[in-house]
Design a protein around this motif. Sequence first.
Motif, PDB file in Angstrom:
ATOM      1  N   UNK A  88       0.818  -1.219   0.000  1.00  0.00           N
ATOM      2  CA  UNK A  88       0.000   0.000   0.000  1.00  0.00           C
ATOM      3  C   UNK A  88       0.852   1.268   0.000  1.00  0.00           C
ATOM      4  N   UNK A  89       2.089   1.183   0.445  1.00  0.00           N
ATOM      5  CA  UNK A  89       2.974   2.355   0.441  1.00  0.00           C
ATOM      6  C   UNK A  89       3.630   2.605  -0.908  1.00  0.00           C
ATOM      7  N   UNK A  90       3.572   1.619  -1.801  1.00  0.00           N
ATOM      8  CA  UNK A  90       4.126   1.795  -3.141  1.00  0.00           C
ATOM      9  C   UNK A  90       3.054   2.513  -3.964  1.00  0.00           C
ATOM     10  N   UNK A  91       3.393   3.667  -4.459  1.00  0.00           N
ATOM     11  CA  UNK A  91       2.421   4.589  -5.043  1.00  0.00           C
ATOM     12  C   UNK A  91       1.406   3.943  -5.985  1.00  0.00           C
ATOM     13  N   UNK A  92       1.765   3.613  -7.170  1.00  0.00           N
ATOM     14  CA  UNK A  92       0.810   3.160  -8.171  1.00  0.00           C
ATOM     15  C   UNK A  92       0.452   1.688  -7.991  1.00  0.00           C
ATOM     16  N   UNK A  93       1.450   0.853  -7.747  1.00  0.00           N
ATOM     17  CA  UNK A  93       1.224  -0.581  -7.630  1.00  0.00           C
ATOM     18  C   UNK A  93       0.265  -0.920  -6.488  1.00  0.00           C
ATOM     19  N   UNK A  94       0.463  -0.306  -5.347  1.00  0.00           N
ATOM     20  CA  UNK A  94      -0.406  -0.541  -4.192  1.00  0.00           C
ATOM     21  C   UNK A  94      -1.844  -0.138  -4.469  1.00  0.00           C
ATOM     22  N   UNK A  95      -2.017   0.984  -5.147  1.00  0.00           N
ATOM     23  CA  UNK A  95      -3.364   1.450  -5.473  1.00  0.00           C
ATOM     24  C   UNK A  95      -4.048   0.524  -6.469  1.00  0.00           C
ATOM     25  N   UNK A  96      -3.320   0.056  -7.456  1.00  0.00           N
ATOM     26  CA  UNK A  96      -3.883  -0.856  -8.457  1.00  0.00           C
ATOM     27  C   UNK A  96      -4.302  -2.168  -7.796  1.00  0.00           C
ATOM     28  N   UNK A  97      -3.424  -2.731  -6.968  1.00  0.00           N
ATOM     29  CA  UNK A  97      -3.747  -3.983  -6.283  1.00  0.00           C
ATOM     30  C   UNK A  97      -4.920  -3.812  -5.333  1.00  0.00           C
ATOM     31  N   UNK A  98      -4.964  -2.713  -4.639  1.00  0.00           N
ATOM     32  CA  UNK A  98      -6.070  -2.444  -3.722  1.00  0.00           C
ATOM     33  C   UNK A  98      -7.383  -2.291  -4.484  1.00  0.00           C
ATOM     34  N   UNK A  99      -7.327  -1.608  -5.609  1.00  0.00           N
ATOM     35  CA  UNK A  99      -8.518  -1.438  -6.444  1.00  0.00           C
ATOM     36  C   UNK A  99      -9.003  -2.785  -6.967  1.00  0.00           C
ATOM     37  N   UNK A 100      -8.092  -3.607  -7.468  1.00  0.00           N
ATOM     38  CA  UNK A 100      -8.455  -4.928  -7.991  1.00  0.00           C
ATOM     39  C   UNK A 100      -9.041  -5.809  -6.895  1.00  0.00           C
ATOM     40  N   UNK A 101      -8.445  -5.774  -5.729  1.00  0.00           N
ATOM     41  CA  UNK A 101      -8.936  -6.567  -4.605  1.00  0.00           C
ATOM     42  C   UNK A 101     -10.340  -6.119  -4.185  1.00  0.00           C
ATOM     43  N   UNK A 102     -10.567  -4.828  -4.168  1.00  0.00           N
ATOM     44  CA  UNK A 102     -11.879  -4.298  -3.802  1.00  0.00           C
ATOM     45  C   UNK A 102     -12.929  -4.661  -4.847  1.00  0.00           C
ATOM     46  N   UNK A 103     -12.572  -4.579  -6.108  1.00  0.00           N
ATOM     47  CA  UNK A 103     -13.511  -4.957  -7.175  1.00  0.00           C
ATOM     48  C   UNK A 103     -13.885  -6.427  -7.052  1.00  0.00           C
ATOM     49  N   UNK A 104     -12.906  -7.293  -6.821  1.00  0.00           N
ATOM     50  CA  UNK A 104     -13.168  -8.727  -6.665  1.00  0.00           C
ATOM     51  C   UNK A 104     -14.101  -8.973  -5.480  1.00  0.00           C
ATOM     52  N   UNK A 105     -13.849  -8.271  -4.379  1.00  0.00           N
ATOM     53  CA  UNK A 105     -14.689  -8.393  -3.185  1.00  0.00           C
ATOM     54  C   UNK A 105     -16.135  -8.008  -3.506  1.00  0.00           C
ATOM     55  N   UNK A 106     -16.329  -6.907  -4.192  1.00  0.00           N
ATOM     56  CA  UNK A 106     -17.678  -6.434  -4.516  1.00  0.00           C
ATOM     57  C   UNK A 106     -18.373  -7.373  -5.496  1.00  0.00           C
ATOM     58  N   UNK A 107     -17.652  -7.804  -6.518  1.00  0.00           N
ATOM     59  CA  UNK A 107     -18.239  -8.730  -7.495  1.00  0.00           C
ATOM     60  C   UNK A 107     -18.650 -10.032  -6.816  1.00  0.00           C
TER      61      UNK A 107
END
Length: 139
Positions: A88-107
Motif C-alpha cells: 500500500x505504500x508503493x504509489x501506483x502498484x499498491x493502489x492498483x492492487x487495492x482497487x483490484x482486490x476491492x472490485x473482486x470483493x464487490x463482485x
Amino acid sequence: MTPNRIAVALEKYEKQIPKDNVSYFQNYLKEASDDCMDEFMSLSIKGKTKTLLFSIFLGGIAVDRFYIGDKGNGIAKLILRLLATFLSNVAVLGEILSFASTIWYIVDIFTIYRVAKKINYEKLTSYLIRHKEVTEATE
C-alpha cells in the motif's frame, strides 16, 4: 427412485441449485436407486445465506471462497488482498492492487451465491452418478 422420494429431494435441494439445472437434477434423481436416499439427503451443502454473509463480512480475506470449497480462487483472492495491504505504500502498484482486490470483493458479494449453487449441484449430481456406477458394477 420413487416419485415421493424425488419430490422430497427436490423440495430439500431445489433452491440450493441453479434454476437452469433443476430438470437435469430431476432426471438424475429418477435414475437413482432408493437405497441411496438416506445418505443423499444427509449430504452437506452450502447455504446461500451463509455464503452471502461470509462474502459480505469476511470476503475481503477470501473466507467465502474457502467456505464453498473454491480453494484456488480463495488463495488467489487472499494473496491479492495481502499484496495490496503490504504494498500500500508503493504509489501506483499498491493502489492498483487495492482497487483490484476491492472490485473482486464487490463482485463476489453479488455472484458468490450462484457459485455456491453450482458447486452444490455438482456435489449432489456427482454423488448420484457415483452411486449409480457402484450399483451397476455390483449387479
